[in-house]
Design a protein around this motif. Structure first.
Motif, short mmCIF file in Angstrom:
data_model
loop_
_atom_site.label_atom_id
_atom_site.label_comp_id
_atom_site.label_asym_id
_atom_site.label_seq_id
_atom_site.Cartn_x
_atom_site.Cartn_y
_atom_site.Cartn_z
N UNK A 1 -8.48 -5.08 1.02
CA UNK A 1 -7.30 -4.22 0.90
C UNK A 1 -6.15 -4.77 1.74
N UNK A 2 -6.46 -5.34 2.90
CA UNK A 2 -5.42 -5.97 3.72
C UNK A 2 -4.80 -7.16 3.00
N UNK A 3 -5.61 -7.98 2.35
CA UNK A 3 -5.09 -9.11 1.56
C UNK A 3 -4.24 -8.61 0.40
N UNK A 4 -4.67 -7.52 -0.21
CA UNK A 4 -3.92 -6.92 -1.31
C UNK A 4 -2.53 -6.45 -0.84
N UNK A 5 -2.49 -5.75 0.29
CA UNK A 5 -1.21 -5.28 0.82
C UNK A 5 -0.32 -6.44 1.26
N UNK A 6 -0.95 -7.50 1.76
CA UNK A 6 -0.16 -8.69 2.09
C UNK A 6 0.52 -9.24 0.85
N UNK B 1 -5.32 -1.45 -6.73
CA UNK B 1 -4.15 -0.79 -7.30
C UNK B 1 -4.38 0.72 -7.41
N UNK B 2 -5.56 1.12 -7.89
CA UNK B 2 -5.85 2.56 -8.01
C UNK B 2 -5.93 3.21 -6.63
N UNK B 3 -6.56 2.53 -5.68
CA UNK B 3 -6.68 3.08 -4.34
C UNK B 3 -5.31 3.27 -3.69
N UNK C 1 -0.82 6.74 -1.88
CA UNK C 1 0.60 7.06 -1.92
C UNK C 1 0.85 8.52 -2.33
N UNK C 2 -0.02 9.03 -3.21
CA UNK C 2 0.10 10.42 -3.65
C UNK C 2 -0.60 11.40 -2.72
#
Length: 594
Positions: free
Chosen positions: A287-292, A252-254, A259-260
């Motif tokens: 991170x790919x699983x997170x974005x999924x 979430x922090x990454x 995004x910023x």
């Protein structure tokens, strides 16, 4: 001190009702037992650790139970059930096909089938990992499997059904076991923790369920390790530490940093993750699983596919509302490519950092466009900019204060456009100004618009300033030969031939006619149109000069053209005139090479 028994063995189900996540299998088996419709051979197939062998043992115990319940369950109190639980029952035989896969092992099993059970109704033979049997062993097993005695039941278990011979599959009732869902796994782990008086957070149990990937035996083994590691207290933090899993808060922090476009903080966070011992491919996959999960959370229809702890679901939904779908889809593609190329990268850290740099500036590069119902990616280009015109130099006319803009050579010094004062006035041409050269091109009779007037004026001014060379037949012939020499330098013999055969004529000062024979020659001339026009305009110093092509059809198209006959035609003409040649060829069985 009592011997420790792992949870996978201690809490192995003893009845169909206690089997987790396989209700479609257990219900079918119980109904078959109640209705006395048992098959003589079963095949249990599915992933590891989902209950295949367990269901086989429960089935063997239930069909030999002396006091079955109404719903088809074993009573667990009769002599048969007690002996079965103690492992002393003579009506069940287990064979590990991974280590006993020869023909002799199967022959010894077939010999045992001949003897009827001393107590009970059935003798059950469980063959585990049956796909490990050799082809000869399978063939030796076929006849017995097809027509066993009425008291014999075979239960085959395997994780790789595709390796079993079709002749075996056709003789069995096949039951496909599925992976156990995360929710079922969490509920079962909570029951065990309550029985063992273990303090366990639900989020920690959910992490264990995700790590086991639908295998109940793996989840129980992981739970035993974490309980030993934490001395009976399973928390979210120590579970992440023991399983070497990145916390979702990191992702979430990454994502916020990316995004910023806060690249420095993103790289510092990856450095912190790297110092904790996590490999780059783990970060990319996580991170790919997170974005999924973010992409799944954007649509309420597919939100049910989100397999995370309840504490994180609301955070996923909130994050999905503010993250554009274009960013998520493009980021998943970048991460997928980075994961594929990770093993080939020499500098692993730099490979991951380059991926983070791409993700950081991704918002400036791509957007999603809805094109007639289909979503596609589109590059963002810079906004339209006005054409940068060159500032025109200023010239003053006498003492009237009228300022006009005139075209001059580019080599003259230009003055700033801010000094110009434009007064709209129809200037009178000076009496001594030379007249422009006459042109054969007649202006159109219809009134021209403002754009046509500007173009005509510029054309006239360019002709006045450039002093175009008069076109003559001799000069045109010289110009045409020079262009042929350029084609010779390009090593284009086909074009050279067509240009030599062409005839050129003068129509007017701005137009040349090129006469050629046939459409093929026209294609060769047209292929060099751009270079030819530039050559003509530069030679005669006339930017308005162009040419037109006239195709002249040949008048003697009907006359036969003499050509050399090929070998096949020559042979045909010979045998037409001398038929005996063909007969000689057939008798000698000659083969002609055309």
């Amino acid at each position: 001190m009592d011997k420790f028994i792992v949870s996978a063995r201690k809490y192995r189900p003893q009845n169909f009702n206690t089997v987790v996540g396989q209700s479609h299998i257990t219900t079918t088996l119980k109904n078959a037992i109640k209705n006395n419709q048992l098959a003589h051979a079963f095949l249990f197939c599915g992933p590891r650790g989902v209950g295949k062998t367990t269901c086989a043992r429960i089935l063997a115990k239930t069909i030999n139970c002396e006091n079955q319940t109404k719903d088809g369950e074993a009573c667990n109190t009769c002599n048969s059930c007690v002996s079965f639980d103690a492992g002393t029952s003579l009506n069940i035989h287990e064979l590990d096909a991974a280590s006993n896969n020869s023909v002799d092992d199967i022959r010894s099993l077939v010999e045992q089938v001949r003897f009827a059970p001393q107590a009970g109704k059935y003798k059950v033979y469980i063959v585990d990992e049956v796909h490990m049997l050799s082809s000869s062993a399978f063939n030796a097993f076929l006849k017995t499997l097809e027509e066993p005695p009425p008291y014999a039941i075979f239960i085959l278990a395997t994780t790789e059904k595709h390796k079993i011979l079709p002749t075996i599959l056709s003789r069995c009732q096949i039951f496909d076991f599925k992976r156990i869902t995360n929710n079922d796994t969490v509920e079962h782990l909570q029951e065990i923790c309550e029985k063992e008086q273990i303090k366990a957070e639900k989020t920690a149990l959910h992490i264990i369920a995700q790590k086991s990937e639908g295998c109940m035996r793996d989840s129980l083994s992981i739970l035993d390790k974490i309980v030993s590691f934490t001395n009976g207290e399973v928390t979210y933090a120590n579970t992440l530490e023991h399983l070497n899993i990145l916390d979702e808060d990191y992702y979430f922090k990454l994502l916020d940093h990316l995004q910023q476009q806060n690249l420095s903080d993103a790289l510092l966070m990856y450095d912190e993750i790297n110092r904790k011992g996590f490999e780059g491919d783990t970060v990319l996959e996580g991170f790919a699983e997170f974005l999924r999960n973010i992409l799944v959370s954007k649509d309420a229809k597919v939100a049910m596919l989100l397999e995370v702890a309840e504490e994180f679901k609301q955070k996923y939904l909130q994050t999905a509302e503010r993250i554009p779908a274009a960013y998520v889809v493009s980021a998943l593609n970048i991460l997928n490519d980075a994961g594929i190329n990770y093993k080939q990268a020499r500098n692993k850290r730099l490979h991951v950092e380059l991926t983070l740099i791409k993700l950081s500036y991704l918002n400036q590069a791509l957007e999603l466009v809805n094109n007639e119902g289909s979503v596609s990616k589109k590059k963002i280009i810079e906004g339209a900019r006005s054409v940068a015109f060159r500032a025109l130099p200023i010239s003053k006319v006498k003492e009237t204060g009228v300022v006009t803009a005139s075209s001059v050579d580019a080599k003259q010094q230009e003055k700033p456009a801010s000094e110009a004062k434009l007064i709209i006035e129809a200037p009178k041409p000076p009496a001594s100004s030379p007249k422009p050269p006459t042109s054969n091109v007649q202006p159109p009779t219809s009134s021209m618009g403002s754009l046509s007037k500007i173009r005509s004026k510029i054309s006239q001014e360019s002709q006045q300033g450039s002093q175009a060379k008069t076109i003559t037949e001799e000069e045109l012939k010289i110009c045409w030969d020079e262009f042929i020499e350029k084609l010779r330098a390009k090593k284009n013999p086909a074009a050279i031939t067509n240009f030599k055969n062409a005839e050129v004529f003068i129509i007017d000062n701005n137009t040349i006619e090129v006469k050629i024979n046939g459409e093929l020659a026209k294609k060769f001339i047209e292929a060099e149109r751009a270079d030819l026009i530039i050559h003509l305009q530069n030679y005669f110093n006339n930017k308005a000069l162009t040419y037109q092509i006239t195709v002249v059809e040949s008048t003697n198209n009907n006359e036969p053209v003499e050509r050399q006959l090929n070998t096949k035609e020559q042979y045909q003409r010979i045998i037409d005139e001398y038929p005996l040649v063909k007969e000689l060829k057939e008798r000698l069985k000659l083969q002609l090479d055309y």
